[in-house]
Design a protein around this motif. Structure first.
Motif, PDB file in Angstrom:
ATOM      1  N   ILE A 119      -5.412  -2.357  -1.157  1.00  0.00           N
ATOM      2  CA  ILE A 119      -5.426  -1.047  -1.815  1.00  0.00           C
ATOM      3  C   ILE A 119      -4.260  -0.951  -2.796  1.00  0.00           C
ATOM      4  CG2 ILE A 119      -4.935   1.401  -1.435  1.00  0.00           C
ATOM      5  CD1 ILE A 119      -6.648   1.176   1.138  1.00  0.00           C
ATOM      6  N   ARG A 120      -3.080  -1.305  -2.335  1.00  0.00           N
ATOM      7  CA  ARG A 120      -1.896  -1.231  -3.202  1.00  0.00           C
ATOM      8  C   ARG A 120      -2.035  -2.190  -4.389  1.00  0.00           C
ATOM      9  NH1 ARG A 120       0.604  -0.702   2.115  1.00  0.00           N
ATOM     10  NH2 ARG A 120       1.517   1.413   2.266  1.00  0.00           N
ATOM     11  N   ASP A 121      -2.583  -3.360  -4.125  1.00  0.00           N
ATOM     12  CA  ASP A 121      -2.754  -4.338  -5.205  1.00  0.00           C
ATOM     13  C   ASP A 121      -3.767  -3.838  -6.237  1.00  0.00           C
ATOM     14  OD1 ASP A 121      -2.460  -7.126  -6.355  1.00  0.00           O
ATOM     15  OD2 ASP A 121      -4.616  -7.095  -5.910  1.00  0.00           O
ATOM     16  N   ARG A 122      -4.868  -3.260  -5.778  1.00  0.00           N
ATOM     17  CA  ARG A 122      -5.900  -2.776  -6.698  1.00  0.00           C
ATOM     18  C   ARG A 122      -5.354  -1.643  -7.564  1.00  0.00           C
ATOM     19  NH1 ARG A 122      -9.692  -4.882  -9.246  1.00  0.00           N
ATOM     20  NH2 ARG A 122      -8.491  -3.927 -10.921  1.00  0.00           N
ATOM     21  N   ILE A 123      -4.613  -0.734  -6.955  1.00  0.00           N
ATOM     22  CA  ILE A 123      -4.037   0.361  -7.735  1.00  0.00           C
ATOM     23  C   ILE A 123      -3.036  -0.174  -8.743  1.00  0.00           C
ATOM     24  CG2 ILE A 123      -2.562   2.416  -7.599  1.00  0.00           C
ATOM     25  CD1 ILE A 123      -3.985   3.099  -4.968  1.00  0.00           C
ATOM     26  N   ALA A 124      -2.230  -1.140  -8.340  1.00  0.00           N
ATOM     27  CA  ALA A 124      -1.269  -1.732  -9.268  1.00  0.00           C
ATOM     28  C   ALA A 124      -1.977  -2.381 -10.447  1.00  0.00           C
ATOM     29  CB  ALA A 124      -0.387  -2.748  -8.543  1.00  0.00           C
TER      30      ALA A 124
END
Length: 395
Positions: free
Chosen positions: A162-167
């Motif tokens: 999730i954090r990677d996709r948002i980044a």
């Protein structure tokens, strides 16, 4: 460009605010004066270009809070998208943006595309290289593996992804984050519309990451459980918000009250072809579904307008058709216009930039024949469209 727009009346934006015999002075894409005709004329230098519209109404440009430029509004938009390469898809998206603008939409929020193609289109429009409305781009919407709209590239499995996709969305230039909190009806094999796709903790992570990046979060949520989780997570808008449980509406007064208290906007994203929804479900079931909008409005929920343009039977050129649903439900016409302008700008974080006619605001305006506060169809009869002061081909 300096332009003096004169009309029979000016609708400033908020419901009830109008100027009879008014004018708007535009300079360099910005509104510099709004008021009675004689006053604004006195502020314009001699020989300024004029656009006179006796008997017509000038009002803020319309705002469509929910579109998908990557979909072609045909019978199989997903199949068409998957068959198109990025170059062909970009060409189609630009054409659909022009169609939005030709219909009087001067701002639109794209809530999911492939490959972040809405970002270069947004930038080209902003640079005046191609015609179109101001765009906000969500890029790839977050969804679980095989979840709703997985084919747009936003699949996530856990907190780290999730954090990677948002980044990655942020790096691609996203203006906001979209999450598919529930299933949808155009993804075979995925969750049902009323089934949740993320739990409350995952949604909290999404909201925290997005807000840390300075971005709002729009949650696609049909199911009551997904709406509850999205509200508790602190999303900024809820799309659809149909309050379904196993396909049956189940509204929650307590959660609606939290939506109000938290300032969350709700966009029903109903197609301009909403009358076909009545034909498909039958009048009784359809009216039961529509009644949720009256219920939320009565409780003070901030409703805004969008069409889910790009889905079958939801084209890009008839935003006014979707507004007709609210007239059908008994909403006053001036409030419907406010929902599609001033309030919609607030939902998109643009309340200080567009959505009203005032000095310092972007010159996003339309001129229509007649009075849309007495006949909503007047919004279809365009005499002039300005998007940040630019006149596109067409009206």
């Amino acid at each position: 460009m300096v332009l003096l727009v004169v009309a029979g009346q000016v609708l400033v934006g908020p419901a009830g605010e109008r100027i009879k015999g008014g004018a708007v002075l535009v300079d360099g894409g910005v509104i510099v004066a709004v008021g009675p005709r004689d006053v604004v004329e006195g502020l314009a230098r001699p020989g300024v270009e004029r656009s006179d519209h006796p008997g017509a109404t000038v009002l803020p440009g319309l705002i469509n809070c929910h579109v998908h430029l990557a979909f072609d509004a045909g019978p199989d938009p997903v199949g068409s998208l998957r068959a198109a390469d990025d170059d062909a898809l970009a060409v189609g998206m630009a054409a659909r943006a022009r169609e939005l603008l030709a219909g009087g939409v001067t701002t639109a929020r794209d809530l999911g595309d492939r490959g972040a193609l809405a970002v270069p289109l947004r930038d080209a429009i902003a640079a005046g290289e191609v015609p179109g409305p101001r765009l906000l781009a969500a890029t790839a919407p977050l969804t679980p593996p095989g979840g709703h709209c997985w084919f747009l590239g936003g699949e996530v499995t856990d907190a780290a992804s999730i954090r990677d996709r948002i980044a990655r969305n942020v790096a691609a230039g996203a203006d906001l984050i979209k999450v598919m909190a529930s299933g949808g009806q155009m993804t075979p094999g995925g969750a049902a519309m009323w089934e949740s796709q993320f739990d409350a903790e995952q949604l909290r992570i999404i909201v925290a990451e997005a807000h840390d990046a300075g971005l709002r979060v729009a949650a696609h949520a049909h199911g009551t459980a997904s709406i509850v989780a999205a509200v508790k997570a602190g999303v900024d808008s809820i799309e659809h918000c149909t309050w379904l449980t196993d396909g049956v509406p189940d509204e929650r007064d307590d959660i609606a009250a939290r939506i109000v208290d938290q300032g969350i906007h709700v966009c029903s994203a109903m197609s301009p072809n909403w009358r076909a929804f009545i034909d498909r479900l039958g009048p009784e079931r359809a009216e039961r579904s529509f009644a949720r909008l009256r219920w939320m409005d009565d409780l003070g929920v901030r409703l805004v307008t969008g069409t889910d343009a790009g889905l079958p039977s939801s084209g890009f050129g008839d935003f006014v058709g979707a507004l007709g649903l609210y007239e059908h439900l008994g909403f006053p016409l001036d409030r419907i216009i406010e929902m599609a302008t001033t309030r919609a700008a607030g939902a998109l974080g643009l309340a200080e930039e567009t959505g009203r006619l005032a000095p310092g605001y972007a010159a996003d305006l339309i001129v229509v024949r007649g009075d849309p506060t007495t006949d909503l169809n007047a919004l279809r009869d365009l005499e002039l469209v300005l998007a940040r002061g630019l006149r596109p081909a067409g009206p």
